[in-house]
Write a protein that holds these residues in place. Sequence first.
Motif, PDB file in Angstrom:
ATOM      1  N   VAL A  53      -3.607   0.415  -3.220  1.00  0.00           N
ATOM      2  CA  VAL A  53      -3.297  -0.917  -2.704  1.00  0.00           C
ATOM      3  C   VAL A  53      -3.059  -1.856  -3.878  1.00  0.00           C
ATOM      4  N   VAL A  80       2.161   1.573   5.098  1.00  0.00           N
ATOM      5  CA  VAL A  80       1.831   2.420   3.943  1.00  0.00           C
ATOM      6  C   VAL A  80       3.063   3.258   3.611  1.00  0.00           C
ATOM      7  N   GLU A  88      -2.564  11.196   6.732  1.00  0.00           N
ATOM      8  CA  GLU A  88      -2.281  10.002   5.945  1.00  0.00           C
ATOM      9  C   GLU A  88      -1.900   8.851   6.864  1.00  0.00           C
ATOM     10  N   ALA A 115       0.853  -1.192   0.000  1.00  0.00           N
ATOM     11  CA  ALA A 115       0.000   0.000   0.000  1.00  0.00           C
ATOM     12  C   ALA A 115       0.883   1.235   0.000  1.00  0.00           C
ATOM     13  N   GLN A 116       0.415   2.270  -0.694  1.00  0.00           N
ATOM     14  CA  GLN A 116       1.181   3.521  -0.745  1.00  0.00           C
ATOM     15  C   GLN A 116       0.252   4.709  -0.932  1.00  0.00           C
ATOM     16  N   LEU A 175      -2.044   0.154   7.695  1.00  0.00           N
ATOM     17  CA  LEU A 175      -3.372  -0.064   7.135  1.00  0.00           C
ATOM     18  C   LEU A 175      -3.852  -1.464   7.485  1.00  0.00           C
ATOM     19  N   LEU A 229      -4.913   6.668  -1.780  1.00  0.00           N
ATOM     20  CA  LEU A 229      -4.387   5.466  -1.146  1.00  0.00           C
ATOM     21  C   LEU A 229      -4.473   4.358  -2.191  1.00  0.00           C
TER      22      LEU A 229
END
Length: 199
Positions: A86, A190, A152, A65-66, A156, A84
């Motif tokens: 994934v 993340v 942010e 995830a980023q 996650l 976001l």
Amino acid sequence: MPIVRRSKIRQRLLIILVTGIGGMAAAAISFASAVYDAANPVPVPVIGKGQAVDTGRWRVTINGAQMSSLPPTGTKPFEPKRFLLVDLEVDNRSVATSNGFMNLVTIQYNAAPPQPKPTYYLARDKWIASAINPNMPERLVAAWEWPADRPEPQTLSLAIGKQIYKPRDNLYGAPNWFDDGEAAVVELPVTQAAETTEQ
């Protein structure tokens, strides 16, 4: 009344009595079992990224995830936004083409989620995903637009739903796949995306 006829009546009454008691006992056991299962649910396994999850109809693997200022298309939006993203792989294990994977992954968030459902993109051509064919695994990117007023996330938690197949459902008497709780919860860090823009 002849003796033979009386004995037949007694036998029938005894059979009715035993059947009634057995039916009530079975109903009581079934009810008690349902109450116990509701009060003591089986804990949902918590796993990390990169582990395949069998959901029944799908095999899902969350790879990472980023946070990014670009959607999966790579085209910069007119107004600054945060997404976001994934990265996941899905494999349709049924015999029919389906887009049911779009309801499998949800964010577990303390407040209301940023969006009820993400938009899914095919990683291979950066286009919005539709139905996926059986036995043809696809790499996807699920994208949530992140609200500007929320910090942010650093980590996650994603819940992955599971499905069961019924040859005859209760409403239409037709075969179908139905939601059946959660198969697993995936916890992962993340990261921040290294971004290149397309104009």
